[in-house]
Motif scaffolding. Structure first.
Motif, PDB file in Angstrom:
ATOM      1  N   LEU A  79      43.621  37.740  17.902  1.00 55.52           N
ATOM      2  CA  LEU A  79      42.159  37.647  17.870  1.00 55.52           C
ATOM      3  C   LEU A  79      41.681  36.728  16.756  1.00 55.52           C
ATOM      4  CD1 LEU A  79      41.097  41.366  18.516  1.00 55.52           C
ATOM      5  CD2 LEU A  79      41.228  39.481  20.152  1.00 55.52           C
ATOM      6  N   LEU A  80      42.449  36.638  15.674  1.00 54.90           N
ATOM      7  CA  LEU A  80      42.064  35.795  14.548  1.00 54.90           C
ATOM      8  C   LEU A  80      42.784  34.444  14.625  1.00 54.90           C
ATOM      9  CD1 LEU A  80      42.013  38.518  11.745  1.00 54.90           C
ATOM     10  CD2 LEU A  80      40.063  37.482  12.925  1.00 54.90           C
ATOM     11  N   THR A  81      42.748  33.862  15.801  1.00 52.46           N
ATOM     12  CA  THR A  81      43.260  32.512  16.034  1.00 52.46           C
ATOM     13  C   THR A  81      42.235  31.782  16.889  1.00 52.46           C
ATOM     14  OG1 THR A  81      44.400  32.954  18.135  1.00 52.46           O
ATOM     15  CG2 THR A  81      45.604  33.498  16.110  1.00 52.46           C
ATOM     16  N   ASP A  82      42.515  30.520  17.185  1.00 51.30           N
ATOM     17  CA  ASP A  82      41.588  29.769  18.038  1.00 51.30           C
ATOM     18  C   ASP A  82      41.804  30.067  19.516  1.00 51.30           C
ATOM     19  OD1 ASP A  82      43.982  28.490  18.571  1.00 51.30           O
ATOM     20  OD2 ASP A  82      43.367  26.548  17.763  1.00 51.30           O
ATOM     21  N   ARG A  83      42.689  31.017  19.814  1.00 51.51           N
ATOM     22  CA  ARG A  83      43.045  31.336  21.203  1.00 51.51           C
ATOM     23  C   ARG A  83      41.852  31.827  22.009  1.00 51.51           C
ATOM     24  NH1 ARG A  83      46.202  30.451  25.382  1.00 51.51           N
ATOM     25  NH2 ARG A  83      47.678  32.027  26.028  1.00 51.51           N
ATOM     26  N   TYR A  84      40.939  32.551  21.342  1.00 52.15           N
ATOM     27  CA  TYR A  84      39.860  33.206  22.083  1.00 52.15           C
ATOM     28  C   TYR A  84      38.467  32.675  21.732  1.00 52.15           C
ATOM     29  CZ  TYR A  84      43.629  36.497  22.995  1.00 52.15           C
ATOM     30  OH  TYR A  84      44.818  37.060  23.367  1.00 52.15           O
ATOM     31  N   LEU A  85      38.406  31.535  21.082  1.00 50.67           N
ATOM     32  CA  LEU A  85      37.114  31.008  20.660  1.00 50.67           C
ATOM     33  C   LEU A  85      36.223  30.637  21.846  1.00 50.67           C
ATOM     34  CD1 LEU A  85      38.140  28.782  17.608  1.00 50.67           C
ATOM     35  CD2 LEU A  85      37.042  31.029  17.567  1.00 50.67           C
ATOM     36  N   LYS A  86      36.861  30.291  22.972  1.00 48.15           N
ATOM     37  CA  LYS A  86      36.085  29.877  24.147  1.00 48.15           C
ATOM     38  C   LYS A  86      36.221  30.846  25.314  1.00 48.15           C
ATOM     39  CE  LYS A  86      36.396  24.947  23.000  1.00 48.15           C
ATOM     40  NZ  LYS A  86      36.831  23.603  23.467  1.00 48.15           N
ATOM     41  N   GLY A  87      36.810  32.020  25.063  1.00 42.50           N
ATOM     42  CA  GLY A  87      36.978  32.987  26.137  1.00 42.50           C
ATOM     43  C   GLY A  87      38.373  33.573  26.126  1.00 42.50           C
ATOM     44  N   VAL A  88      38.762  34.250  27.214  1.00 41.45           N
ATOM     45  CA  VAL A  88      40.057  34.914  27.318  1.00 41.45           C
ATOM     46  C   VAL A  88      40.909  34.186  28.357  1.00 41.45           C
ATOM     47  CG1 VAL A  88      41.250  37.078  27.813  1.00 41.45           C
ATOM     48  CG2 VAL A  88      39.005  37.115  26.708  1.00 41.45           C
ATOM     49  N   PRO A  89      41.887  33.381  27.920  1.00 49.39           N
ATOM     50  CA  PRO A  89      42.752  32.687  28.875  1.00 49.39           C
ATOM     51  C   PRO A  89      43.543  33.676  29.729  1.00 49.39           C
ATOM     52  CG  PRO A  89      42.947  31.734  26.675  1.00 49.39           C
ATOM     53  CD  PRO A  89      42.176  33.010  26.524  1.00 49.39           C
ATOM     54  N   ASP A  90      43.860  33.267  30.955  1.00 45.10           N
ATOM     55  CA  ASP A  90      44.571  34.152  31.883  1.00 45.10           C
ATOM     56  C   ASP A  90      45.946  34.549  31.366  1.00 45.10           C
ATOM     57  OD1 ASP A  90      42.441  34.065  33.621  1.00 45.10           O
ATOM     58  OD2 ASP A  90      43.293  32.473  34.862  1.00 45.10           O
ATOM     59  N   ASP A  91      46.599  33.672  30.584  1.00 48.31           N
ATOM     60  CA  ASP A  91      47.941  33.966  30.105  1.00 48.31           C
ATOM     61  C   ASP A  91      47.951  34.511  28.681  1.00 48.31           C
ATOM     62  OD1 ASP A  91      47.122  31.666  28.825  1.00 48.31           O
ATOM     63  OD2 ASP A  91      49.054  30.637  29.006  1.00 48.31           O
ATOM     64  N   SER A  92      46.801  34.883  28.160  1.00 51.97           N
ATOM     65  CA  SER A  92      46.712  35.363  26.782  1.00 51.97           C
ATOM     66  C   SER A  92      47.143  36.820  26.685  1.00 51.97           C
ATOM     67  CB  SER A  92      45.283  35.227  26.260  1.00 51.97           C
ATOM     68  OG  SER A  92      44.424  36.114  26.953  1.00 51.97           O
ATOM     69  N   ARG A  93      47.397  37.268  25.454  1.00 54.83           N
ATOM     70  CA  ARG A  93      47.813  38.656  25.237  1.00 54.83           C
ATOM     71  C   ARG A  93      46.716  39.631  25.627  1.00 54.83           C
ATOM     72  NH1 ARG A  93      50.664  39.704  19.645  1.00 54.83           N
ATOM     73  NH2 ARG A  93      52.021  38.142  20.599  1.00 54.83           N
ATOM     74  N   ALA A  94      45.451  39.241  25.414  1.00 50.62           N
ATOM     75  CA  ALA A  94      44.345  40.124  25.780  1.00 50.62           C
ATOM     76  C   ALA A  94      44.284  40.350  27.283  1.00 50.62           C
ATOM     77  CB  ALA A  94      43.022  39.547  25.284  1.00 50.62           C
ATOM     78  N   ALA A  95      44.758  39.372  28.040  1.00 47.82           N
ATOM     79  CA  ALA A  95      44.722  39.487  29.497  1.00 47.82           C
ATOM     80  C   ALA A  95      45.967  40.122  30.082  1.00 47.82           C
ATOM     81  CB  ALA A  95      44.530  38.103  30.122  1.00 47.82           C
ATOM     82  N   THR A  96      47.081  40.115  29.308  1.00 48.68           N
ATOM     83  CA  THR A  96      48.352  40.541  29.893  1.00 48.68           C
ATOM     84  C   THR A  96      49.046  41.681  29.168  1.00 48.68           C
ATOM     85  OG1 THR A  96      49.607  38.907  28.580  1.00 48.68           O
ATOM     86  CG2 THR A  96      48.761  38.192  30.728  1.00 48.68           C
ATOM     87  N   SER A  97      48.644  42.015  27.924  1.00 44.60           N
ATOM     88  CA  SER A  97      49.392  42.984  27.126  1.00 44.60           C
ATOM     89  C   SER A  97      48.681  44.320  27.021  1.00 44.60           C
ATOM     90  CB  SER A  97      49.628  42.427  25.713  1.00 44.60           C
ATOM     91  OG  SER A  97      50.193  43.409  24.866  1.00 44.60           O
ATOM     92  N   ARG A  98      49.468  45.400  26.963  1.00 45.42           N
ATOM     93  CA  ARG A  98      48.883  46.725  26.775  1.00 45.42           C
ATOM     94  C   ARG A  98      48.464  46.967  25.326  1.00 45.42           C
ATOM     95  NH1 ARG A  98      52.696  50.626  24.838  1.00 45.42           N
ATOM     96  NH2 ARG A  98      54.823  49.823  24.687  1.00 45.42           N
ATOM     97  N   PHE A  99      48.855  46.055  24.416  1.00 44.13           N
ATOM     98  CA  PHE A  99      48.521  46.230  23.008  1.00 44.13           C
ATOM     99  C   PHE A  99      47.168  45.622  22.641  1.00 44.13           C
ATOM    100  CE2 PHE A  99      53.194  46.305  23.122  1.00 44.13           C
ATOM    101  CZ  PHE A  99      53.410  47.549  22.549  1.00 44.13           C
ATOM    102  N   LEU A 100      46.553  44.900  23.560  1.00 39.15           N
ATOM    103  CA  LEU A 100      45.287  44.242  23.278  1.00 39.15           C
ATOM    104  C   LEU A 100      44.502  44.159  24.577  1.00 39.15           C
ATOM    105  CD1 LEU A 100      43.653  42.667  21.068  1.00 39.15           C
ATOM    106  CD2 LEU A 100      44.745  40.595  21.933  1.00 39.15           C
ATOM    107  N   SER A 101      43.197  44.409  24.498  1.00 38.60           N
ATOM    108  CA  SER A 101      42.358  44.357  25.685  1.00 38.60           C
ATOM    109  C   SER A 101      41.281  43.295  25.530  1.00 38.60           C
ATOM    110  CB  SER A 101      41.700  45.715  25.937  1.00 38.60           C
ATOM    111  OG  SER A 101      40.757  46.004  24.915  1.00 38.60           O
ATOM    112  N   GLU A 102      40.719  42.875  26.672  1.00 41.96           N
ATOM    113  CA  GLU A 102      39.653  41.883  26.632  1.00 41.96           C
ATOM    114  C   GLU A 102      38.431  42.420  25.908  1.00 41.96           C
ATOM    115  OE1 GLU A 102      38.752  39.738  30.178  1.00 41.96           O
ATOM    116  OE2 GLU A 102      40.759  40.001  31.025  1.00 41.96           O
ATOM    117  N   GLU A 103      38.246  43.742  25.938  1.00 39.92           N
ATOM    118  CA  GLU A 103      37.091  44.345  25.278  1.00 39.92           C
ATOM    119  C   GLU A 103      37.148  44.174  23.762  1.00 39.92           C
ATOM    120  OE1 GLU A 103      38.906  45.831  27.634  1.00 39.92           O
ATOM    121  OE2 GLU A 103      37.417  45.602  29.244  1.00 39.92           O
ATOM    122  N   GLN A 104      38.357  43.970  23.216  1.00 39.67           N
ATOM    123  CA  GLN A 104      38.492  43.819  21.771  1.00 39.67           C
ATOM    124  C   GLN A 104      38.181  42.405  21.295  1.00 39.67           C
ATOM    125  OE1 GLN A 104      42.551  45.777  21.968  1.00 39.67           O
ATOM    126  NE2 GLN A 104      41.906  46.459  19.964  1.00 39.67           N
TER     127      GLN A 104
END
Length: 340
Positions: A236-261
């Motif tokens: 979350l503290l990277t440029d990965r999510y500055l423009k949204g949630v990529p389909d292959d990101s951890r927020a989209a694919t991992s049980r340890f992080l959700s898009e809501e976070q």
């Protein structure tokens, strides 16, 4: 020398590997750890190419990262991170063993039945034996109780750590995810046994500041070091999510992080401060976690050598000004427990 599998040639460590990375003493012990350590929680299991894992480990050591952090259940499936690390270690790092710190942990679920998790002496010591076999090591440098057990007496769990050190299968003992009160009690027990606790491994980031609520003070009082995990808050503290949630990101694919976070507004505000410092958001987040001298090291993961190099470059960043720290506090809130 026989070329290692995985498409890479035989490994020779960089001669200048100790010229860039600072090394910090762990509490009042004699052990120093690199400011940036490499965690093998993600990206080192059987679901990842072994050549990529090997390249990351090689690059890390070339950059002065002398500490590789594992746990019994890291990787997909459980144990695969240790097994893959063991294979790579034998191929590439065996002759550098005395220059490396290797750690592992026991505490979370690992095998079926009543003896496959938590903090009993049976589980903790059996887990260590299994970890050593998977990694093909005679000893680990640091062995952790990965989490406190609400049902097993703390004396039993700490007694197992003491035994691990006295048996020569671990050089130091640590705890992870313990509260300040549990940490103080564990430290007292270990002192009485004659094996002081070396270090604590808690989560910590700009948006997860719970250790400022007493744990750092306890560690300072007990003379223990602190190595923090998830300093980038699972990306979350990277440029990965500055423009949204990529389909292959951890927020989209991992049980340890959700898009809501994902909080784009917060990340954007922090990113502006980072840009003014000449850093990426990730580099600033790592620098920030190390601003307190009681924090010995930050644990980072890496999915590529480029990502690893970019994050380790945080050691070249400028010190924080009071205005920068105040601006970060205004956005994140001191001692906040958000996203803990």
């Amino acid at each position: 020398m026989k070329p290692p599998p995985g498409g890479l040639t035989a490994y020779e460590a960089a001669g200048a590997r100790y010229e860039r990375q600072p090394y910090n003493r762990s509490g009042r012990s004699g052990l120093k750890l690199p400011a940036v350590s490499l965690g093998l929680w993600h990206n080192f299991g059987d679901d990842r190419p072994v050549a990529t894992s090997r390249a990351i480990l090689r690059k890390a050591f070339d950059l002065g990262v002398t500490h590789f952090d594992l746990a019994n259940n890291y990787g997909v499936p459980y144990g695969s991170a240790e097994a893959n690390f063991g294979t790579i270690f034998q191929q590439d790092f065996l002759r550098y063993r005395d220059e490396l710190i290797v750690s592992t942990k026991a505490g979370y679920d690992m095998w079926p039945g009543p003896y496959g998790e938590w903090g009993s002496r049976k589980y903790v010591l059996a887990s260590l034996e299994q970890s050593l076999k998977r990694m093909r090591l005679d000893y680990v440098d640091i062995f952790y109780s990965h989490r406190p057990d609400p049902d097993t007496p703390l004396e039993e769990t700490m007694g197992a750590l003491d035994h691990a050190v006295r048996s020569g299968k671990a050089l130091y003992a640590g705890v992870s995810n313990y509260s300040p009160e549990q940490t103080a009690q564990a430290a007292r027990i270990m002192r009485e046994l004659g094996t002081p606790l070396l270090i604590h491994q808690p989560s910590y980031s700009m948006v997860n500041r719970h250790i400022e609520g007493g744990l750092l003070d306890t560690l300072e009082q007990e003379g223990m070091g602190c190595i923090v995990y998830s300093p980038l808050q699972q990306g979350l503290l990277t440029d990965r999510y500055l423009k949204g949630v990529p389909d292959d990101s951890r927020a989209a694919t991992s049980r340890f992080l959700s898009e809501e976070q994902v909080n784009r507004e917060l990340a954007g505000g922090l990113n502006k401060i980072a840009e003014q410092r000449g850093q990426s958001l990730a580099q600033m987040a790592l620098s920030w976690a190390l601003r307190d001298p009681r924090v010995t090291s930050v644990l980072i993961g890496a999915s590529s050598t480029a990502q690893l190099e970019a994050n380790v470059a945080m050691v070249d960043g400028p010190p924080f000004t009071d205005d920068e720290l105040a601006a970060i506090d205004e956005l994140t809130g001191p001692a906040s427990s958000a996203n803990r």
